[in-house]
Design a protein around this motif. Structure first.
Motif, PDB file in Angstrom:
ATOM      1  N   PRO A   8      35.885  93.800  40.353  1.00  0.00           N
ATOM      2  CA  PRO A   8      37.297  93.657  40.741  1.00  0.00           C
ATOM      3  C   PRO A   8      38.183  93.179  39.596  1.00  0.00           C
ATOM      4  O   PRO A   8      39.325  93.632  39.464  1.00  0.00           O
ATOM      5  CB  PRO A   8      37.248  92.629  41.880  1.00  0.00           C
ATOM      6  CG  PRO A   8      35.871  92.746  42.439  1.00  0.00           C
ATOM      7  CD  PRO A   8      35.000  93.049  41.268  1.00  0.00           C
TER       8      PRO A   8
ATOM      9  N   MET B 230      38.784  96.077  37.376  1.00  0.00           N
ATOM     10  CA  MET B 230      39.670  97.012  38.083  1.00  0.00           C
ATOM     11  C   MET B 230      41.120  96.572  37.951  1.00  0.00           C
ATOM     12  O   MET B 230      42.020  97.393  37.713  1.00  0.00           O
ATOM     13  CB  MET B 230      39.267  97.099  39.556  1.00  0.00           C
ATOM     14  CG  MET B 230      37.999  97.883  39.829  1.00  0.00           C
ATOM     15  SD  MET B 230      37.485  97.770  41.572  1.00  0.00           S
ATOM     16  CE  MET B 230      38.918  98.461  42.412  1.00  0.00           C
ATOM     17  N   MET B 231      41.362  95.277  38.102  1.00  0.00           N
ATOM     18  CA  MET B 231      42.728  94.770  37.977  1.00  0.00           C
ATOM     19  C   MET B 231      43.268  95.002  36.570  1.00  0.00           C
ATOM     20  O   MET B 231      44.402  95.482  36.394  1.00  0.00           O
ATOM     21  CB  MET B 231      42.761  93.276  38.290  1.00  0.00           C
ATOM     22  CG  MET B 231      42.711  92.959  39.753  1.00  0.00           C
ATOM     23  SD  MET B 231      42.951  91.197  39.986  1.00  0.00           S
ATOM     24  CE  MET B 231      42.352  91.066  41.662  1.00  0.00           C
TER      25      MET B 231
ATOM     26  N   VAL C   6      43.842  96.380  44.753  1.00  0.00           N
ATOM     27  CA  VAL C   6      42.451  95.966  44.543  1.00  0.00           C
ATOM     28  C   VAL C   6      41.939  95.183  45.741  1.00  0.00           C
ATOM     29  O   VAL C   6      40.799  95.386  46.195  1.00  0.00           O
ATOM     30  CB  VAL C   6      42.329  95.131  43.249  1.00  0.00           C
ATOM     31  CG1 VAL C   6      40.912  94.566  43.106  1.00  0.00           C
ATOM     32  CG2 VAL C   6      42.677  95.979  42.034  1.00  0.00           C
TER      33      VAL C   6
END
Length: 436
Positions: A180, A183-184, A416
């Motif tokens: 995560p 991803m951010m 997300v």
């Protein structure tokens, strides 16, 4: 004491709003309710909590990670690294902002300290962005969002504090939050490229040509990037591979960062002294909050707080998703006024036992909680990330521009978060891949 134990949280919030320090507020509430419920025997319970915190091996990683960040900050390693990153991103739309986000991601992975990343990268990148005519809102959003990555990019201090509370291995939590977090960072960069392509005036192109040859660029990049990257890979690699505990990995990182300072010829005893003073200061603050949180949770649970919370939720007839939503909303609101470590201690000591009774995976829930916490850290009007930015921003950057600037990045974080809620495997597949 019955349901009166539920008054502990409102009492704590009142003290925080009045202006009491977080640690003292939790201790005072625990002391008051504890004496009322248990009498003098409370002293023994508190002594036990002090011993548990003092002997917690995992918490030993905190000062070592802070020391890593402090040395990196003061050794001048950051300037050279930033120049190397911008050398490769300068031709992209918003290239300087992309370099700043990459820098934030790397430093978040090197220190685990949230505010330090934003302050350091902001001081490096903001003057160059202003000089090249970047939009003030874009500058603010880039630095604030990049600085917030310290919450979710391993090794993260909030994760180290969270692990004993949820009784999960630190390695599992760090591996779970890695995807995560990346991803951010990726979504932030994609937004910048798209926005600056559609509106070139947000980030004018750098008019100065880069006359260095490819060989010179590769040599400069290797000198600036490879040693810090090797340090980060060593720390996280040994941790994820199970070759070292978090404390051992942090110790290796602290030794490695001193070697980096020597390698770059920036080592001095003054540097070590200043880094040590900052380490002691931040560690004392964090561990005081951890101890206070341990006292608070000890009194809460011993007084029947868990049963009272469960009974209240049952009375409202809330299902699993409703309970999760309530916890995340409260976490989000607390993020406006309370520091990250305190929220972890206040909320998760109560929330994790509750969600376990509903059959929720504590690893997945912990990752969702951390992403929510990071989103709150970035969200106006009380965003801590904006307060850090105001401390280093020049006068021409107005508060209104900062507020508008973070909104697109908050939207990226919400995407997300929605993906994590929809596809829980995003938080759990990496720990399963590494640890089986």
């Amino acid at each position: 004491m019955g349901d009166a134990v539920l008054l502990m949280l409102p009492a704590l919030i009142v003290l925080i709003i009045v202006g009491f320090p977080i640690a003292f507020s939790m201790m005072l509430v625990a002391l008051g309710f504890g004496l009322y419920r248990f009498g003098d025997i409370l002293v023994l319970q508190f002594a036990q909590r002090v011993n548990e915190v003092a002997s917690n091996y995992v918490l030993g990683a905190i000062p070592l990670f802070i020391f890593m960040g402090a040395v990196l900050e003061r050794a001048g390693i950051a300037e050279r690294l930033f120049d190397a990153l911008y050398m490769w991103t300068r031709r992209l739309p918003g290239g300087l902002a992309i370099a700043a986000l990459l820098m934030c991601t790397i430093f978040a992975a090197a220190s685990g300290v949230v505010g330090a990343t934003e302050t350091l990268v902001g001081m490096l990148a903001i003057p160059g962005m202003l000089k090249r005519g970047y939009n003030n809102s874009l500058i603010a959003g880039t630095i604030c969002s990049g600085g917030s990555l310290g919450t979710v990019i391993p090794p993260s201090i909030p994760v180290v504090v969270l692990a004993p509370i949820v009784t999960l291995p630190v390695g599992d939590l760090l591996a779970g939050i890695l995807v995560p977090g990346l991803m951010m960072a990726g979504m932030f960069m994609i937004y910048i490229v798209v926005a600056c392509t559609l509106k070139p005036d947000l980030a004018p192109a750098d008019p100065e040509p880069d006359t260095r040859s490819l060989g010179e660029k590769l040599a400069f990049t290797a000198f600036a990037l490879v040693p810090p990257a090797f340090l980060i890979a060593t720390v996280l690699g040994t941790l994820f591979a199970g070759l070292a505990t978090p404390t051992e990995a942090a110790a290796c990182g602290s030794f490695g960062v001193v070697l980096l300072a020597i390698f770059y010829r920036r080592f001095s005893w003054r540097l070590i002294f200043e880094a040590s003073i900052r380490t002691v200061s931040l560690t004392a603050m964090i561990l005081a909050i951890v101890l206070a949180g341990s006292m608070f949770s000890g009194v809460f649970f011993a007084s029947g707080g868990m049963m009272a919370v469960k009974g209240m939720l049952n009375a409202f007839g809330l299902d699993t998703w409703s309970v999760i939503a309530v916890i995340l909303v409260i976490t989000f609101v607390l993020g406006f006024a309370v520091d990250l470590i305190s929220i972890v201690l206040i909320m998760m000591t109560i929330a994790v036992p509750v969600v376990r009774t509903y059959g929720v995976d504590p690893l997945w829930f912990s990752i969702v909680f951390l992403v929510t916490l990071q989103t709150s850290y970035l969200t106006p009007p009380m965003a801590p990330s904006i307060f850090y930015l105001r401390a280093i921003a020049p006068p021409e950057m107005k508060l209104k521009q900062m507020y508008w600037g973070v909104i697109p990045f908050i939207c990226c974080q919400l995407v997300v978060l929605a993906l994590l809620l929809t596809f829980p495997a995003l938080a759990t597949w990496m720990p399963k891949l590494i640890y089986g």
